[in-house]
Enzyme design. Structure first.
Site, PDB file in Angstrom:
ATOM      1  N   LEU A 219       0.871  -1.168   0.000  1.00 44.79           N
ATOM      2  CA  LEU A 219       0.000   0.000   0.000  1.00 44.79           C
ATOM      3  C   LEU A 219       0.910   1.221   0.000  1.00 44.79           C
ATOM      4  CD1 LEU A 219      -1.845  -2.304   1.134  1.00 44.79           C
ATOM      5  CD2 LEU A 219      -2.982  -0.542   2.485  1.00 44.79           C
ATOM      6  N   SER A 221       1.317   5.232  -0.484  1.00 39.00           N
ATOM      7  CA  SER A 221       0.632   6.518  -0.564  1.00 39.00           C
ATOM      8  C   SER A 221       1.406   7.465  -1.466  1.00 39.00           C
ATOM      9  CB  SER A 221       0.482   7.133   0.833  1.00 39.00           C
ATOM     10  OG  SER A 221      -0.310   6.302   1.650  1.00 39.00           O
ATOM     11  N   ALA A 222       0.682   8.177  -2.312  1.00 36.96           N
ATOM     12  CA  ALA A 222       1.306   9.080  -3.277  1.00 36.96           C
ATOM     13  C   ALA A 222       2.244  10.061  -2.586  1.00 36.96           C
ATOM     14  CB  ALA A 222       0.232   9.841  -4.041  1.00 36.96           C
ATOM     15  N   CYS A 236      10.127   7.535   0.404  1.00 35.63           N
ATOM     16  CA  CYS A 236       9.002   7.070  -0.418  1.00 35.63           C
ATOM     17  C   CYS A 236       9.433   6.576  -1.796  1.00 35.63           C
ATOM     18  CB  CYS A 236       7.963   8.178  -0.557  1.00 35.63           C
ATOM     19  SG  CYS A 236       7.286   8.736   1.017  1.00 35.63           S
ATOM     20  N   ASP A 295      -1.333  10.911  11.389  1.00 39.49           N
ATOM     21  CA  ASP A 295      -1.574  10.256  10.098  1.00 39.49           C
ATOM     22  C   ASP A 295      -3.063  10.323   9.797  1.00 39.49           C
ATOM     23  OD1 ASP A 295      -1.664   8.593   7.860  1.00 39.49           O
ATOM     24  OD2 ASP A 295      -0.168   7.207   8.659  1.00 39.49           O
ATOM     25  N   ARG A 297      -4.426   9.245   6.865  1.00 42.46           N
ATOM     26  CA  ARG A 297      -4.755   8.365   5.741  1.00 42.46           C
ATOM     27  C   ARG A 297      -5.834   7.356   6.108  1.00 42.46           C
ATOM     28  NH1 ARG A 297       1.261   6.395   4.323  1.00 42.46           N
ATOM     29  NH2 ARG A 297       1.303   6.424   6.602  1.00 42.46           N
ATOM     30  N   THR A 318       5.851  -3.687   4.022  1.00 40.82           N
ATOM     31  CA  THR A 318       5.618  -2.505   4.843  1.00 40.82           C
ATOM     32  C   THR A 318       6.491  -2.524   6.084  1.00 40.82           C
ATOM     33  OG1 THR A 318       3.901  -1.164   5.921  1.00 40.82           O
ATOM     34  CG2 THR A 318       3.752  -3.548   6.203  1.00 40.82           C
ATOM     35  N   LYS A 323      -0.813  -0.398   8.943  1.00 35.99           N
ATOM     36  CA  LYS A 323      -1.332  -0.929   7.683  1.00 35.99           C
ATOM     37  C   LYS A 323      -1.749  -2.391   7.853  1.00 35.99           C
ATOM     38  CE  LYS A 323       1.310   2.008   4.501  1.00 35.99           C
ATOM     39  NZ  LYS A 323       2.301   2.038   3.385  1.00 35.99           N
TER      40      LYS A 323
END
Length: 363
Positions: A219, A221-222, A236, A295, A297, A318, A323
């Site tokens: 997973l 995240s942009a 990232c 966070d 998200r 991860t 997550k």
């Protein structure tokens, strides 16, 4: 069937209005409120708001209130009363921490206590969903419907809107097509579109993973700065490339690219957090000063996309236990955690240390 917009469509319209500095009206059973985002309100609109009858408040989160030493009597938010001479500069200084160190004396701030805060809470949720600073000017209205019609403003029914905004919007699979990648020439890109008009999300499928077995998955995240620009302030970009490379080497995998920039606060607020980090605050402290949680998200998105693609179990690439916990809560079995420790450099040492110390990342 009526051609009128439904609740989800009205909320999408309201988010667009708030981003442009246009007020929206929240309508409840016992009244309503006029709401405008503190970040985008203009001096002219603020003057009109101040001339209207009623007590105009600036609602901020408890995180921001803590920084400003304002009493959050309502628990998760504070209703700050506007001083008689408060103009646009004052409103924006309360909402935006950019000049907190240069101009630390903003108070003492008077905050309200007692009364119903449901509309204030919904207003902050709505402003957050528009990826704006979590602060909103709120004016009570006795006749919200009539006021909105007179000013041609968007009206949102507050009672159903609160629960609706906490529910994950339905995701529709729009299209998929082959896209050969450096990591694997046998790759396919899937596009998923939420029905609430928010950002689309993507799934990069490497090979043809067996749906009956745990799939190697990430997973992700942009991160515009890390993924596209090669920023050294985070890990990232290296994580994205390493995950795809590992999937390519194994011949199968799914990388979910979720448009939740800056831990869900948006690119502009992420840059505000970076500016605060330049002032000496760590990544968590910066988020709190902005009024956000550590966070913001929503990892339910990842579980829903995996389910729509036919996967029920993952080997999750991860370092973030949150997550894994969310996948399990959403019915996706995490058969294995696959560590992804890459990208450490002199520019992000403190950032990664903070993620381990304060956010529980396994680094």
């Amino acid at each position: 069937m009526s051609l009128a917009p439904d609740l989800g469509e009205l909320l999408a319209r309201a988010r667009a209005d708030l981003r442009m500095g246009v007020p929206v009206v929240l309508k409840a059973a016992t009244g309503g409120a006029l709401v405008v985002a503190a970040e985008t309100v203009s001096a002219a609109r603020l003057a009109v708001l101040r001339a209207l009858p009623g007590e105009l408040d600036l609602a901020i989160t408890a995180r921001r209130a803590e920084t400003l030493k304002a009493r959050a009597y309502d628990g998760d938010l504070a209703r700050v009363m506007l001083p008689g001479d408060a103009g646009l500069d004052w409103v924006q200084s309360i909402a935006d921490p950019a000049d907190d160190l240069a101009k630390p004396m903003k108070g003492p701030l008077a905050t309200r206590r007692g009364g119903d805060t449901g509309l204030h809470r919904l207003a902050i949720t709505l402003v957050k969903s528009a990826r704006l600073l979590p602060a909103a000017l709120i004016l009570p209205l006795d006749d919200p419907e009539g006021f909105a019609q007179g000013e041609m403003l968007t009206v949102v029914e507050a009672d159903p809107a609160g629960p609706y905004m906490l529910t994950l919007a339905r995701l529709d699979h729009v299209v998929s097509a082959k896209v050969p990648l450096r990591a694997s020439q046998n790759a396919r890109l899937h596009i998923f579109r939420p029905e609430d008009g928010s950002d689309e999300h993507y799934a990069i499928e490497i090979g043809r993973p067996d749906r009956s077995k745990p799939v190697l998955s990430r997973l992700h995240s942009a991160c515009f700065t890390g993924d596209l620009l090669g920023s050294l302030k985070c890990d990232c970009g290296p994580q994205l490339n390493a995950a795809l490379a590992q999937m390519g080497a194994e011949g199968a995998g799914v990388l979910l690219y979720l448009n939740q920039e800056g831990r869900g606060i948006g690119l502009a607020n992420k840059m505000r957090a970076y500016a605060l980090q330049d002032q000496g605050f760590d990544t968590v402290e910066a988020n709190h000063r902005l009024g956000f949680e550590d966070d913001e998200r929503d990892f339910r998105l990842g579980a829903e996309i995996l389910r729509k693609m036919g996967f029920g179990a993952v080997r999750l690439l991860t370092n973030n236990p949150s997550k894994m916990a969310m996948m399990e809560r959403c019915g996706i079995t995490v058969a294995e955690r696959v560590p992804l420790k890459v990208g450490l450099n002199t520019y992000n040492e403190r950032y990664l240390a903070t993620k381990a110390e304060k956010s529980g990342h396994l680094l």
